[in-house]
Enzyme design. Structure first.
Site, PDB file in Angstrom:
ATOM      1  N   LYS A  51      41.504  32.187  38.485  1.00 55.02           N
ATOM      2  CA  LYS A  51      42.224  30.977  38.906  1.00 55.02           C
ATOM      3  C   LYS A  51      43.568  30.855  38.184  1.00 55.02           C
ATOM      4  CE  LYS A  51      41.233  26.012  39.514  1.00 55.02           C
ATOM      5  NZ  LYS A  51      40.225  24.960  39.187  1.00 55.02           N
ATOM      6  N   CYS A 107      40.339  26.065  44.363  1.00 52.91           N
ATOM      7  CA  CYS A 107      40.473  24.619  44.179  1.00 52.91           C
ATOM      8  C   CYS A 107      41.913  24.143  43.942  1.00 52.91           C
ATOM      9  CB  CYS A 107      39.532  24.167  43.064  1.00 52.91           C
ATOM     10  SG  CYS A 107      39.100  22.404  43.159  1.00 52.91           S
ATOM     11  N   GLU A 126      33.286  26.719  44.353  1.00 54.05           N
ATOM     12  CA  GLU A 126      33.771  27.037  43.013  1.00 54.05           C
ATOM     13  C   GLU A 126      32.647  26.825  42.000  1.00 54.05           C
ATOM     14  OE1 GLU A 126      37.427  25.512  40.120  1.00 54.05           O
ATOM     15  OE2 GLU A 126      36.610  24.152  41.634  1.00 54.05           O
TER      16      GLU A 126
END
Length: 257
Positions: free
Chosen positions: A110, A144, A44
């Site tokens: 995200k 994540c 990331e």
């Protein structure tokens, strides 16, 4: 179309908010990959570390990192994925880019911004999942904190591979290990997680633990140091276990609102 997809997980330290330096290091690592590699997975925010200062490193979709990814993918005849900071229409996104060997690009923003670090106050969230098709494989890439939300990662499209790129710190690394394995088991798919190593500008330590799990949650690769890991997920095993166990036939039906 192929039954196996050889994947390289680059577990590396990241230099804080220095995209040019990180690209240089990563290019060398990618150029040293085994020749039959199909897919490279980077952490990331691989150009900057997990920064809450997006204005210092943000790029657009035609920026230097996008150009770099296309060049490296073409030169090495591989697909590359990882997330960077993107500025678009005055907003910032933690955006995963999936770059094909021919230069085609798909992206995912995200969905679950990390409130504990204030990411939700700095970055806008995505609203749509991405499932890419590459060499006959259906791949769902996430970022994540998304790992903690099984509904968002649920295998409603019969994808073959679930993939997470991360900056996941040491204090909660036990959760990372458990959740990667759980996502593989509950979705009857391969699950890959790529984390960074080293210390960031804020003093957070990152222990790696990049890993690959098969459809039964068996670990295929794992590391706690700076290195490149390899794994070769096999589609025949997916077909075998989904036909034998048929757990996905009983999954709940739902819609994202």
């Amino acid at each position: 179309m192929q039954d196996i997809i050889k994947t390289a997980l680059i577990q590396t330290p990241l230099v804080w908010e220095k995209p040019q330096v990180n690209r240089k290091v990563l290019r060398q690592k990618i150029n040293e990959l085994q020749r039959d590699t199909d897919l490279v997975v980077l952490p990331e925010m691989f150009t900057s570390g997990f920064t809450m200062n997006p204005e210092t490193v943000a790029e657009n979709m035609e920026g230097e990192t996008m150009t770099w990814m296309r060049e490296v993918a073409k030169e090495n005849e591989i697909a590359i994925t990882g997330s960077i900071v993107i500025r678009e229409q005055g907003k910032y996104y933690n955006r995963l880019l999936f770059v094909y060997p021919d230069g085609k690009v798909e992206h995912y923003d995200k969905k679950h911004t990390f409130t504990l670090a204030g990411e939700d106050k700095v970055y806008d969230t995505g609203t749509k999942r991405l499932v890419v098709e590459y060499k006959g494989w259906k791949i769902c890439p996430l970022i994540c904190y998304d790992l903690r939300f099984p509904v968002w990662a649920r295998n409603t499209e019969n994808f073959d591979l679930l993939l997470f790129v991360a900056n996941w710190p040491s204090p909660r690394i036990g959760s990372w290990d458990i959740l990667l394995k759980a996502r593989a088991v509950e979705n009857l798919c391969y699950c890959i997680g790529v984390n960074r190593v080293g210390e960031d500008h804020n003093g957070h330590q990152y222990p790696g633990h990049s890993a690959v799990y098969d459809v039964l949650g068996r670990q295929m690769a794992f590391s706690q140091k700076e290195e490149t890991l390899y794994a070769t997920p096999d589609k025949e095993k997916i077909t075998y276990y989904r036909d034998k166990l048929r757990f996905l036939d009983d999954r709940d039906e739902f819609q994202f609102l």
